[in-house]
Design a protein around this motif. Structure first.
Motif, PDB file in Angstrom:
ATOM      1  N   TYR A 152      50.689 -59.437  -2.361  1.00 37.88           N
ATOM      2  CA  TYR A 152      51.862 -59.849  -1.328  1.00 37.88           C
ATOM      3  C   TYR A 152      52.241 -58.613  -0.399  1.00 37.88           C
ATOM      4  CZ  TYR A 152      51.409 -64.961  -1.996  1.00 37.88           C
ATOM      5  OH  TYR A 152      50.708 -66.224  -2.239  1.00 37.88           O
ATOM      6  N   ASP A 153      52.247 -58.754   1.175  1.00 33.45           N
ATOM      7  CA  ASP A 153      52.461 -57.691   1.897  1.00 33.45           C
ATOM      8  C   ASP A 153      51.974 -56.544   1.576  1.00 33.45           C
ATOM      9  OD1 ASP A 153      54.580 -56.850   3.073  1.00 33.45           O
ATOM     10  OD2 ASP A 153      56.157 -55.652   2.263  1.00 33.45           O
ATOM     11  N   VAL A 154      51.092 -56.349   1.817  1.00 33.59           N
ATOM     12  CA  VAL A 154      50.315 -55.255   1.429  1.00 33.59           C
ATOM     13  C   VAL A 154      49.280 -55.348   3.301  1.00 33.59           C
ATOM     14  CG1 VAL A 154      49.409 -55.042  -1.071  1.00 33.59           C
ATOM     15  CG2 VAL A 154      48.080 -56.193   0.159  1.00 33.59           C
ATOM     16  N   GLY A 155      50.331 -55.078   4.483  1.00 31.37           N
ATOM     17  CA  GLY A 155      49.720 -55.397   5.472  1.00 31.37           C
ATOM     18  C   GLY A 155      48.849 -53.668   6.177  1.00 31.37           C
ATOM     19  N   VAL A 156      48.273 -53.936   7.105  1.00 34.52           N
ATOM     20  CA  VAL A 156      48.166 -51.987   7.514  1.00 34.52           C
ATOM     21  C   VAL A 156      49.120 -51.525   8.204  1.00 34.52           C
ATOM     22  CG1 VAL A 156      45.953 -53.277   8.319  1.00 34.52           C
ATOM     23  CG2 VAL A 156      47.225 -53.384   9.306  1.00 34.52           C
ATOM     24  N   ALA A 157      50.039 -51.412   8.537  1.00 33.61           N
ATOM     25  CA  ALA A 157      51.431 -51.384   8.927  1.00 33.61           C
ATOM     26  C   ALA A 157      52.037 -50.508   7.813  1.00 33.61           C
ATOM     27  CB  ALA A 157      52.454 -51.654   9.490  1.00 33.61           C
ATOM     28  N   GLY A 158      51.839 -50.681   6.577  1.00 29.79           N
ATOM     29  CA  GLY A 158      51.544 -49.514   5.135  1.00 29.79           C
ATOM     30  C   GLY A 158      50.553 -49.187   4.291  1.00 29.79           C
ATOM     31  N   ILE A 159      49.219 -49.309   5.342  1.00 30.62           N
ATOM     32  CA  ILE A 159      48.263 -49.562   4.574  1.00 30.62           C
ATOM     33  C   ILE A 159      48.261 -48.580   2.578  1.00 30.62           C
ATOM     34  CG2 ILE A 159      46.971 -47.354   5.658  1.00 30.62           C
ATOM     35  CD1 ILE A 159      44.611 -49.046   5.300  1.00 30.62           C
ATOM     36  N   HIS A 160      49.244 -47.861   2.923  1.00 31.92           N
ATOM     37  CA  HIS A 160      48.328 -47.413   1.113  1.00 31.92           C
ATOM     38  C   HIS A 160      49.245 -48.155  -0.020  1.00 31.92           C
ATOM     39  CE1 HIS A 160      53.005 -47.369   2.829  1.00 31.92           C
ATOM     40  NE2 HIS A 160      53.354 -47.063   1.798  1.00 31.92           N
ATOM     41  N   ARG A 161      50.086 -49.297   0.545  1.00 34.05           N
ATOM     42  CA  ARG A 161      50.316 -50.445  -0.616  1.00 34.05           C
ATOM     43  C   ARG A 161      49.751 -51.282  -0.772  1.00 34.05           C
ATOM     44  NH1 ARG A 161      54.249 -53.330   3.677  1.00 34.05           N
ATOM     45  NH2 ARG A 161      52.887 -53.294   4.388  1.00 34.05           N
ATOM     46  N   LEU A 162      48.123 -51.597  -0.035  1.00 31.33           N
ATOM     47  CA  LEU A 162      47.029 -51.810  -0.154  1.00 31.33           C
ATOM     48  C   LEU A 162      45.947 -51.297  -0.864  1.00 31.33           C
ATOM     49  CD1 LEU A 162      44.734 -54.112  -0.046  1.00 31.33           C
ATOM     50  CD2 LEU A 162      44.075 -53.410   2.074  1.00 31.33           C
ATOM     51  N   LEU A 163      46.028 -50.063  -0.565  1.00 28.89           N
ATOM     52  CA  LEU A 163      44.842 -48.784  -1.193  1.00 28.89           C
ATOM     53  C   LEU A 163      45.444 -48.250  -2.520  1.00 28.89           C
ATOM     54  CD1 LEU A 163      44.191 -46.457   2.078  1.00 28.89           C
ATOM     55  CD2 LEU A 163      43.323 -48.630   0.921  1.00 28.89           C
ATOM     56  N   MET A 164      46.907 -48.465  -2.874  1.00 32.34           N
ATOM     57  CA  MET A 164      46.952 -48.568  -3.984  1.00 32.34           C
ATOM     58  C   MET A 164      47.139 -49.586  -6.013  1.00 32.34           C
ATOM     59  SD  MET A 164      50.916 -46.881  -3.725  1.00 32.34           S
ATOM     60  CE  MET A 164      50.947 -46.378  -5.407  1.00 32.34           C
ATOM     61  N   ASN A 165      46.431 -50.528  -4.898  1.00 34.24           N
ATOM     62  CA  ASN A 165      45.794 -52.070  -5.273  1.00 34.24           C
ATOM     63  C   ASN A 165      44.366 -52.496  -5.615  1.00 34.24           C
ATOM     64  OD1 ASN A 165      48.575 -52.854  -6.592  1.00 34.24           O
ATOM     65  ND2 ASN A 165      48.856 -52.738  -4.565  1.00 34.24           N
ATOM     66  N   THR A 166      43.951 -51.361  -4.937  1.00 35.94           N
ATOM     67  CA  THR A 166      42.532 -51.812  -4.699  1.00 35.94           C
ATOM     68  C   THR A 166      41.476 -51.646  -6.484  1.00 35.94           C
ATOM     69  OG1 THR A 166      41.943 -48.811  -5.869  1.00 35.94           O
ATOM     70  CG2 THR A 166      41.605 -49.203  -3.113  1.00 35.94           C
ATOM     71  N   ASP A 167      42.155 -51.383  -7.483  1.00 36.09           N
ATOM     72  CA  ASP A 167      41.762 -52.177  -8.481  1.00 36.09           C
ATOM     73  C   ASP A 167      41.456 -53.916  -8.800  1.00 36.09           C
ATOM     74  OD1 ASP A 167      44.516 -52.426  -8.573  1.00 36.09           O
ATOM     75  OD2 ASP A 167      44.385 -52.077 -10.724  1.00 36.09           O
ATOM     76  N   LYS A 168      42.547 -53.674  -7.925  1.00 40.06           N
ATOM     77  CA  LYS A 168      42.796 -55.716  -7.729  1.00 40.06           C
ATOM     78  C   LYS A 168      41.615 -56.188  -6.907  1.00 40.06           C
ATOM     79  CE  LYS A 168      47.421 -56.468  -9.153  1.00 40.06           C
ATOM     80  NZ  LYS A 168      49.198 -56.745  -8.552  1.00 40.06           N
ATOM     81  N   LEU A 169      41.109 -55.522  -6.079  1.00 40.24           N
ATOM     82  CA  LEU A 169      39.969 -55.828  -4.781  1.00 40.24           C
ATOM     83  C   LEU A 169      39.017 -55.219  -5.460  1.00 40.24           C
ATOM     84  CD1 LEU A 169      41.455 -53.903  -1.769  1.00 40.24           C
ATOM     85  CD2 LEU A 169      42.031 -56.345  -2.165  1.00 40.24           C
ATOM     86  N   TYR A 170      38.149 -55.024  -6.793  1.00 37.23           N
ATOM     87  CA  TYR A 170      37.377 -55.358  -7.145  1.00 37.23           C
ATOM     88  C   TYR A 170      36.906 -56.379  -8.447  1.00 37.23           C
ATOM     89  CZ  TYR A 170      37.367 -50.115  -4.743  1.00 37.23           C
ATOM     90  OH  TYR A 170      37.408 -49.312  -3.443  1.00 37.23           O
ATOM     91  N   SER A 171      38.297 -56.696  -8.416  1.00 39.45           N
ATOM     92  CA  SER A 171      37.663 -57.296  -9.949  1.00 39.45           C
ATOM     93  C   SER A 171      37.803 -58.373  -9.317  1.00 39.45           C
ATOM     94  CB  SER A 171      39.441 -57.562 -10.961  1.00 39.45           C
ATOM     95  OG  SER A 171      40.385 -57.529  -9.822  1.00 39.45           O
TER      96      SER A 171
END
Length: 250
Positions: A152-171
């Motif tokens: 939660y709370d990984v929107g594009v306004a602070g996209i680094h929050r999403l990019l630091m969780n790419t392992d979760k995207l890949y799993s």
């Protein structure tokens, strides 16, 4: 009454636990039971793989509670969506094991386990304000036998929050991207993930958001491939679709 309960009923009849009249009385309620203000679809699980879900909004608390009570006579799991606390209290008076999921505005009664689907459903939100819709999706997917992880709370306004969780995207086997405002989160995730992405526009946003329409149009016009879009605030639809995709995963 689903396939499992029908087989149990026939077994009880053969063993003498049920009389013929009782069996006939139960069979009369197939494939649906008419209780005047609702026609309960007893065979949906045979057709779709999951039972009918109660949409509580617009129904009186008493109507919803009675529907839950009737559905629980023929199955061990019932889900209700868009329920307020008064509706939950009415349901709980008839089903003491009912659970209210406040953020999701959902009611669940679970009296039997089901087989878990393989794979992980990841639910990501643009902001904290999108959590109610995301939780509706999460509770729905979990109710249908899936493992769900929240991001939660990984929107594009602070996209680094999403990019630091790419392992979760890949799993993940399926990703549900829930976002309001301009709705860009789904496109970003779609450009990173190798699995289907279900985009859920929310009505979160300022005036030009038009109650979620701007997010909806952004998601529909995404240049990322592999993205499907459900209606505005439709967490249930997203959770259900994700469960169906994950169910067919080999």
């Amino acid at each position: 009454m689903d396939e499992k309960h029908i087989m149990e009923m026939l077994k009880d009849y053969k063993s003498g636990k049920l009389e013929e009249e009782e069996v006939i009385s139960k069979l009369k309620k197939l494939p649906y039971e008419d209780i005047d203000y609702a026609k309960i679809d007893n065979h949906r699980s045979l057709r779709r793989g999951y039972g009918e879900v109660v949409y509580c909004a617009g129904k009186t608390p008493e109507q919803t509670a009675n529907i839950f009570q009737r559905m629980l006579c023929g199955r061990g799991r019932v889900l209700g969506t868009r329920a307020d606390i008064k509706t939950y209290e009415e349901v709980k008076a008839k089903a003491h094991d009912a659970v209210y999921h406040k953020d999701a505005r959902a009611i669940t009664v679970i009296r039997e386990d089901i087989d878990k689907n393989k794979g992980l459903i990841l639910i990501a939100t643009g902001g904290t304000s999108d959590i109610p819709v995301a939780e509706e999706a999460a509770i729905t997917a979990e109710f249908m036998g899936n493992t769900v992880e929240r991001l939660y709370d990984v929107g594009v306004a602070g996209i680094h929050r999403l990019l630091m969780n790419t392992d979760k995207l890949y799993s993940a086997s399926v990703i549900i991207a829930v976002a309001g405002m301009e709705g860009a989160l789904a496109s970003v995730i779609g450009g990173l993930a190798d699995c289907p992405v279900i985009a859920v526009p929310t009505s979160v946003g300022y005036g030009a958001n038009f109650g979620g329409l701007s997010a909806l149009l952004t998601m529909l016009n995404s240049c990322s491939s592999g993205i499907g879009v459900v209606n505005i605030d439709n967490g249930f639809g997203a959770g259900c679709l994700a469960a169906m995709i994950n169910r067919d995963r080999k």
